[in-house]
Write a protein that holds these residues in place. Sequence first.
Motif, PDB file in Angstrom:
ATOM      1  N   TYR A   1       0.881  -1.187   0.173  1.00 23.05           N
ATOM      2  CA  TYR A   1      -0.114  -0.031   0.092  1.00 23.05           C
ATOM      3  C   TYR A   1       0.930   1.384  -0.033  1.00 23.05           C
ATOM      4  O   TYR A   1       0.630   2.094  -0.805  1.00 23.05           O
ATOM      5  CB  TYR A   1      -1.036   0.082   1.133  1.00 23.05           C
ATOM      6  N   ILE A   2       1.962   1.179   0.918  1.00 27.04           N
ATOM      7  CA  ILE A   2       2.879   2.414   0.729  1.00 27.04           C
ATOM      8  C   ILE A   2       3.698   2.545  -0.519  1.00 27.04           C
ATOM      9  O   ILE A   2       3.480   3.598  -1.067  1.00 27.04           O
ATOM     10  CB  ILE A   2       3.748   2.124   2.000  1.00 27.04           C
ATOM     11  N   SER A   3       3.875   1.501  -0.936  1.00 25.13           N
ATOM     12  CA  SER A   3       4.514   1.627  -2.271  1.00 25.13           C
ATOM     13  C   SER A   3       3.370   2.112  -3.491  1.00 25.13           C
ATOM     14  O   SER A   3       3.749   2.953  -4.214  1.00 25.13           O
ATOM     15  CB  SER A   3       4.837   0.164  -2.873  1.00 25.13           C
ATOM     16  N   TYR A   4       2.214   1.678  -3.366  1.00 23.74           N
ATOM     17  CA  TYR A   4       1.223   2.454  -4.238  1.00 23.74           C
ATOM     18  C   TYR A   4       0.949   3.837  -4.035  1.00 23.74           C
ATOM     19  O   TYR A   4       0.811   4.468  -4.908  1.00 23.74           O
ATOM     20  CB  TYR A   4      -0.266   1.673  -3.949  1.00 23.74           C
ATOM     21  N   VAL A   5       1.223   4.215  -2.721  1.00 23.55           N
ATOM     22  CA  VAL A   5       0.989   5.654  -2.531  1.00 23.55           C
ATOM     23  C   VAL A   5       2.095   6.476  -3.049  1.00 23.55           C
ATOM     24  O   VAL A   5       2.086   7.579  -3.750  1.00 23.55           O
ATOM     25  CB  VAL A   5       0.886   6.009  -0.967  1.00 23.55           C
ATOM     26  N   GLU A   6       3.431   5.923  -2.874  1.00 17.21           N
ATOM     27  CA  GLU A   6       4.596   6.704  -3.414  1.00 17.21           C
ATOM     28  C   GLU A   6       4.598   6.551  -4.816  1.00 17.21           C
ATOM     29  O   GLU A   6       5.009   7.599  -5.237  1.00 17.21           O
ATOM     30  CB  GLU A   6       5.792   5.876  -2.817  1.00 17.21           C
ATOM     31  N   ARG A   7       4.152   5.787  -5.606  1.00 13.02           N
ATOM     32  CA  ARG A   7       4.257   5.755  -7.083  1.00 13.02           C
ATOM     33  C   ARG A   7       3.069   6.404  -7.493  1.00 13.02           C
ATOM     34  O   ARG A   7       2.798   6.421  -8.883  1.00 13.02           O
ATOM     35  CB  ARG A   7       4.418   4.124  -7.323  1.00 13.02           C
ATOM     36  N   GLY A   8       2.029   7.026  -6.905  1.00 11.49           N
ATOM     37  CA  GLY A   8       0.859   7.578  -7.339  1.00 11.49           C
ATOM     38  C   GLY A   8      -0.149   6.598  -7.857  1.00 11.49           C
ATOM     39  O   GLY A   8      -1.326   7.203  -8.571  1.00 11.49           O
ATOM     40  N   LEU A   9      -0.167   5.495  -7.484  1.00  3.28           N
ATOM     41  CA  LEU A   9      -1.271   4.550  -7.937  1.00  3.28           C
ATOM     42  C   LEU A   9      -2.267   4.692  -6.882  1.00  3.28           C
ATOM     43  O   LEU A   9      -3.565   4.344  -7.398  1.00  3.28           O
ATOM     44  CB  LEU A   9      -0.723   3.084  -8.056  1.00  3.28           C
ATOM     45  N   GLN A  10      -2.218   4.970  -5.779  1.00  2.00           N
ATOM     46  CA  GLN A  10      -3.164   5.077  -4.585  1.00  2.00           C
ATOM     47  C   GLN A  10      -3.094   6.698  -4.476  1.00  2.00           C
ATOM     48  O   GLN A  10      -2.119   7.279  -3.624  1.00  2.00           O
ATOM     49  CB  GLN A  10      -3.034   4.392  -3.548  1.00  2.00           C
ATOM     50  N   LYS A  11      -4.095   7.498  -4.885  1.00  2.00           N
ATOM     51  CA  LYS A  11      -3.995   9.062  -4.849  1.00  2.00           C
ATOM     52  C   LYS A  11      -4.678   9.735  -3.613  1.00  2.00           C
ATOM     53  O   LYS A  11      -4.245  10.854  -3.415  1.00  2.00           O
ATOM     54  CB  LYS A  11      -4.276   9.435  -6.362  1.00  2.00           C
ATOM     55  N   ASN A  12      -5.421   8.778  -3.060  1.00  2.00           N
ATOM     56  CA  ASN A  12      -6.109   9.480  -1.755  1.00  2.00           C
ATOM     57  C   ASN A  12      -5.817   8.653  -0.820  1.00  2.00           C
ATOM     58  O   ASN A  12      -7.038   8.104  -0.146  1.00  2.00           O
ATOM     59  CB  ASN A  12      -7.288   9.674  -2.190  1.00  2.00           C
ATOM     60  N   PRO A  13      -4.782   8.409  -0.088  1.00  2.00           N
ATOM     61  CA  PRO A  13      -4.916   7.718   1.115  1.00  2.00           C
ATOM     62  C   PRO A  13      -5.679   8.227   2.163  1.00  2.00           C
ATOM     63  O   PRO A  13      -5.963   9.305   2.378  1.00  2.00           O
ATOM     64  CB  PRO A  13      -3.242   7.516   1.646  1.00  2.00           C
ATOM     65  N   SER A  14      -6.267   7.595   3.176  1.00  2.00           N
ATOM     66  CA  SER A  14      -7.122   7.936   4.239  1.00  2.00           C
ATOM     67  C   SER A  14      -6.212   8.739   5.313  1.00  2.00           C
ATOM     68  O   SER A  14      -5.001   8.651   5.369  1.00  2.00           O
ATOM     69  CB  SER A  14      -7.821   6.731   4.944  1.00  2.00           C
ATOM     70  N   ILE A  15      -7.028   9.697   6.189  1.00  2.00           N
ATOM     71  CA  ILE A  15      -6.383  10.368   7.182  1.00  2.00           C
ATOM     72  C   ILE A  15      -5.757   9.202   8.038  1.00  2.00           C
ATOM     73  O   ILE A  15      -4.750   9.385   8.640  1.00  2.00           O
ATOM     74  CB  ILE A  15      -7.459  11.259   8.016  1.00  2.00           C
ATOM     75  N   GLU A  16      -6.261   8.124   8.490  1.00  2.00           N
ATOM     76  CA  GLU A  16      -5.876   6.856   9.199  1.00  2.00           C
ATOM     77  C   GLU A  16      -4.687   6.877   8.747  1.00  2.00           C
ATOM     78  O   GLU A  16      -3.444   6.610   9.497  1.00  2.00           O
ATOM     79  CB  GLU A  16      -6.800   6.108   9.317  1.00  2.00           C
ATOM     80  N   ILE A  17      -4.491   6.242   7.563  1.00  2.00           N
ATOM     81  CA  ILE A  17      -3.031   5.786   6.958  1.00  2.00           C
ATOM     82  C   ILE A  17      -2.099   7.127   7.030  1.00  2.00           C
ATOM     83  O   ILE A  17      -0.679   6.731   7.557  1.00  2.00           O
ATOM     84  CB  ILE A  17      -3.095   5.603   5.565  1.00  2.00           C
TER      85      ILE A  17
END
Length: 67
Positions: free
Chosen positions: A30-46
């Motif tokens: 999941y962190i990798s997805y965020v860093e690579r821009g594949l997950q653009k809106n991580p939650s406030i909790e994350i």
Amino acid sequence: MDGKRIRSLRKERGMTLNQLSEYSGVSKSYISYVERGLQKNPSIEILSKLSKAMDITFIELIKHMEK
């Protein structure tokens, strides 16, 4: 939000992806997805978990991501 900034912040802190995952409780993939821009809106909790693991405030993390 720019996930590449999370990666740069993590590296500034001298952390590997595995370490950030372990310290935050957020999966490495999941962190990798965020860093690579594949997950653009991580939650406030994350984002809160990531900020605590990197020893910065939630607000500092958000500001860093918006630059």
